[in-house]
Each structure stands twice: as structure tokens, then as C-alpha cells.
Design a protein around this motif. Structure first.
Motif, PDB file in Angstrom:
ATOM      1  N   ARG A 182       0.857  -1.124  -0.096  1.00 30.20           N
ATOM      2  CA  ARG A 182       0.032   0.021  -0.219  1.00 30.20           C
ATOM      3  C   ARG A 182       0.910   1.246  -0.121  1.00 30.20           C
ATOM      4  NH1 ARG A 182      -4.459   1.718   4.613  1.00 30.20           N
ATOM      5  NH2 ARG A 182      -3.993   3.739   4.422  1.00 30.20           N
ATOM      6  N   THR A 221       1.183   5.035   0.931  1.00 34.36           N
ATOM      7  CA  THR A 221       0.462   6.146   1.647  1.00 34.36           C
ATOM      8  C   THR A 221       1.667   7.203   1.752  1.00 34.36           C
ATOM      9  OG1 THR A 221      -0.515   4.379   3.018  1.00 34.36           O
ATOM     10  CG2 THR A 221      -0.612   6.768   3.821  1.00 34.36           C
ATOM     11  N   ASP A 238     -12.610  12.457   7.844  1.00 35.04           N
ATOM     12  CA  ASP A 238     -12.620  11.328   6.941  1.00 35.04           C
ATOM     13  C   ASP A 238     -11.642   9.950   7.339  1.00 35.04           C
ATOM     14  OD1 ASP A 238     -14.058  12.973   5.063  1.00 35.04           O
ATOM     15  OD2 ASP A 238     -12.040  14.132   4.681  1.00 35.04           O
ATOM     16  N   GLY A 239     -11.236  10.128   8.461  1.00 32.72           N
ATOM     17  CA  GLY A 239     -10.562   8.823   9.050  1.00 32.72           C
ATOM     18  C   GLY A 239      -9.107   8.860   9.052  1.00 32.72           C
ATOM     19  N   THR A 286      -5.088   8.092   6.030  1.00 30.92           N
ATOM     20  CA  THR A 286      -6.565   7.360   6.171  1.00 30.92           C
ATOM     21  C   THR A 286      -6.079   5.881   6.656  1.00 30.92           C
ATOM     22  OG1 THR A 286      -7.692   8.631   4.865  1.00 30.92           O
ATOM     23  CG2 THR A 286      -8.618   6.665   5.573  1.00 30.92           C
ATOM     24  N   VAL A 287      -6.550   5.306   7.873  1.00 28.18           N
ATOM     25  CA  VAL A 287      -6.366   3.981   8.139  1.00 28.18           C
ATOM     26  C   VAL A 287      -7.844   3.318   8.107  1.00 28.18           C
ATOM     27  CG1 VAL A 287      -5.868   2.360   9.859  1.00 28.18           C
ATOM     28  CG2 VAL A 287      -4.608   4.708   9.757  1.00 28.18           C
ATOM     29  N   ASN A 288      -7.912   2.227   7.209  1.00 28.67           N
ATOM     30  CA  ASN A 288      -9.193   1.629   6.800  1.00 28.67           C
ATOM     31  C   ASN A 288      -9.480   0.629   8.021  1.00 28.67           C
ATOM     32  OD1 ASN A 288      -9.219   2.785   4.216  1.00 28.67           O
ATOM     33  ND2 ASN A 288      -7.595   1.274   3.723  1.00 28.67           N
ATOM     34  N   ALA A 289     -10.883   0.030   7.748  1.00 32.35           N
ATOM     35  CA  ALA A 289     -11.237  -0.930   8.923  1.00 32.35           C
ATOM     36  C   ALA A 289     -10.489  -2.041   8.798  1.00 32.35           C
ATOM     37  CB  ALA A 289     -12.706  -1.154   8.606  1.00 32.35           C
ATOM     38  N   GLU A 296      -7.288  -2.100  10.187  1.00 34.36           N
ATOM     39  CA  GLU A 296      -5.954  -1.477  10.258  1.00 34.36           C
ATOM     40  C   GLU A 296      -5.698  -0.711  11.508  1.00 34.36           C
ATOM     41  OE1 GLU A 296      -5.008  -1.175   5.468  1.00 34.36           O
ATOM     42  OE2 GLU A 296      -5.672   0.596   6.652  1.00 34.36           O
TER      43      GLU A 296
END
Length: 242
Positions: A2, A4, A148-149, A212-215, A217
């Protein structure tokens, strides 16, 4: 891997939720260098998951190396979907300090101690030694998350000169391995590093955009002495400290 993007700034251009402050004692960092292509690695990964992933005061991470990806066993090989050349290089840099060749599964504790990833007693002893080092004294960090997370970390107080690393990791993944030494096995991995961004030296007043850190993670900031020396401490992207 990923991708980032991170940058340092003095002011945040986000609408933030209230900051959660992470201070006092930081976490001891465990780096397990592992591979899905390594027959002896699942035992170490199970130990990491069972004993260290949810342990208070510890940040346990899996860094998957890439030198197993092309090795043929039983007529087949397996490319670990989480492997990275950068993790291989990080392990080699540690190996130069310890005057030995890299191996898997290898556990590096606080950037200062090396042990077999399957040797619980050696790892526990190294954790105790790391807690006595108290390198993180003088550092204070606050985390915020926007609507926005996306996460940010602000350095409120700084200690000795240190380099920052922003880490994003996947809490858990299961892989049906089709080839190599673990061919036919269903492997479970935990706290798998998917983004490892070295940001250079930081000091009080700097703000780090983690992204952003997703669900499913998590994320953390690791501070390490320059030139990949001992780790000074780590702070998770959360007010919950364990």
C-alpha cells in the motif's frame, strides 16, 4: 505494498476530533521478520499472535521479507503477498549491527536485541531489558483523527534526536498458500506491516500526517535513533494504551 504519502507540517488543514494524548511510557517494539515461504515461520507467527499482539506495553509487528519469494521447494515457489524488499533491507541493516546473517523467523526487540522468533524465553528477556532502557523519556505525542478517518500525530515535547517512522498494519489476514515450503497450508498472520514510511528527524512542534487507516487496520509512530539504531519508543494511533 500500500502506498501512503506523509509529510511534516506545522499546521493541520483538517477539522479534527479532540486530540488523544499518548505520553509517559511508550511501547516496546517487536519486529518479526518472517515469510509465508518459510517452513519454520508459522510457529513464530503463532507465538506473536498468542503472546504479544495484544500484550499491554508492546507493539508487535510482522515484516515480511522477499528473499523467500523465488526459492523453489518441491517443484514450486510462493510469493508472499505481504513481502517487501524494504523489509529485507531493514533486516540486513540490523544484521550488520549484530555481525550475523539475516534469518527467518527473526525477532528484533526495540531495535537493540535479536532472538529467534520462536524462542519465547529469549524474547521475554529482551522485552524486560528494553523496558529498562527508558529511551523515550522527554517525548510526548498527541494524536488526532479527522472526519474522513485520517490520522495525525503532533510532537508536543521532544527528547534526543530521533527519526520518525509512520507504520500502518493489517490486524489479521488468512492466506491459502499454494506453493513453496508451506504449500497447502492456510496461514494466519497478525499486525502485518503494509506501509512503513521513514520520515527523517523530527522535533517538538512537528506534525506528521499518517493518512487514512481503513477498517481492520492500525497505525503507530515509531521513534528510532538515526542510522537505524535502538528504538526510542512507539505510540499507537489511539488514546487506548493497554
Amino acid at each position: 505494498m500500500r502506498q501512503t504519502f506523509f509529510y511534516l507540517s506545522l499546521f493541520a488543514a483538517f477539522v479534527m476530533t479532540p486530540a488523544s494524548r499518548a505520553e509517559q511510557n511508550s511501547l516496546v517494539v517487536l519486529e518479526l521478520f518472517t515469510s509465508q515461504g518459510c517452513y519454520s515461520c508459522p510457529k513464530a507467527e503463532e507465538l506473536l499472535a498468542d503472546q504479544f499482539v495484544n500484550r499491554p506495553g508492546v507493539l508487535a509487528l510482522e515484516l515480511h521479507v522477499d528473499y523467500w519469494d523465488t526459492l523453489v521447494y518441491g517443484g514450486s515457489s510462493w510469493k508472499d503477498p505481504f513481502s517487501s524488499r524494504s523489509f529485507t533491507q531493514r533486516q540486513r541493516t540490523y544484521a550488520q549491527k549484530y555481525l550475523r546473517n539475516p534469518f527467518t523467523p527473526q525477532m528484533i526487540i526495540q531495535g537493540a536485541f535479536s532472538a529467534s522468533g520462536s524462542n519465547r524465553n529469549a524474547i521475554e528477556h529482551a522485552i524486560d531489558q528494553a523496558k529498562e532502557m527508558k529511551f523515550a523519556e522527554g517525548w510526548e505525542m498527541a494524536f488526532t483523527q479527522n472526519i474522513d478517518g485520517a490520522w495525525q500525530a503532533t510532537i508536543e515535547k521532544s527528547g534526543e534526536v530521533a527519526e520518525a517512522i509512520a507504520v500502518v498494519f493489517l490486524h489479521e489476514a488468512t492466506t491459502d498458500v499454494k506453493g513453496g515450503e508451506n504449500g497447502g497450508k492456510l496461514l494466519s498472520n497478525h499486525n502485518i506491516v503494509t506501509s512503513f514510511n521513514q520520515l527523517g528527524t523530527i522535533s517538538a512542534g512537528d506534525t506528521i500526517d499518517i493518512g487514512t487507516v481503513n477498517a481492520g487496520e492500525g497505525c503507530a509512530i515509531i521513534l528510532q535513533r538515526v542510522q537505524q539504531g535502538p528504538i526510542l519508543g512507539a505510540w499507537p494511533c489511539s488514546a487506548e494504551r493497554g
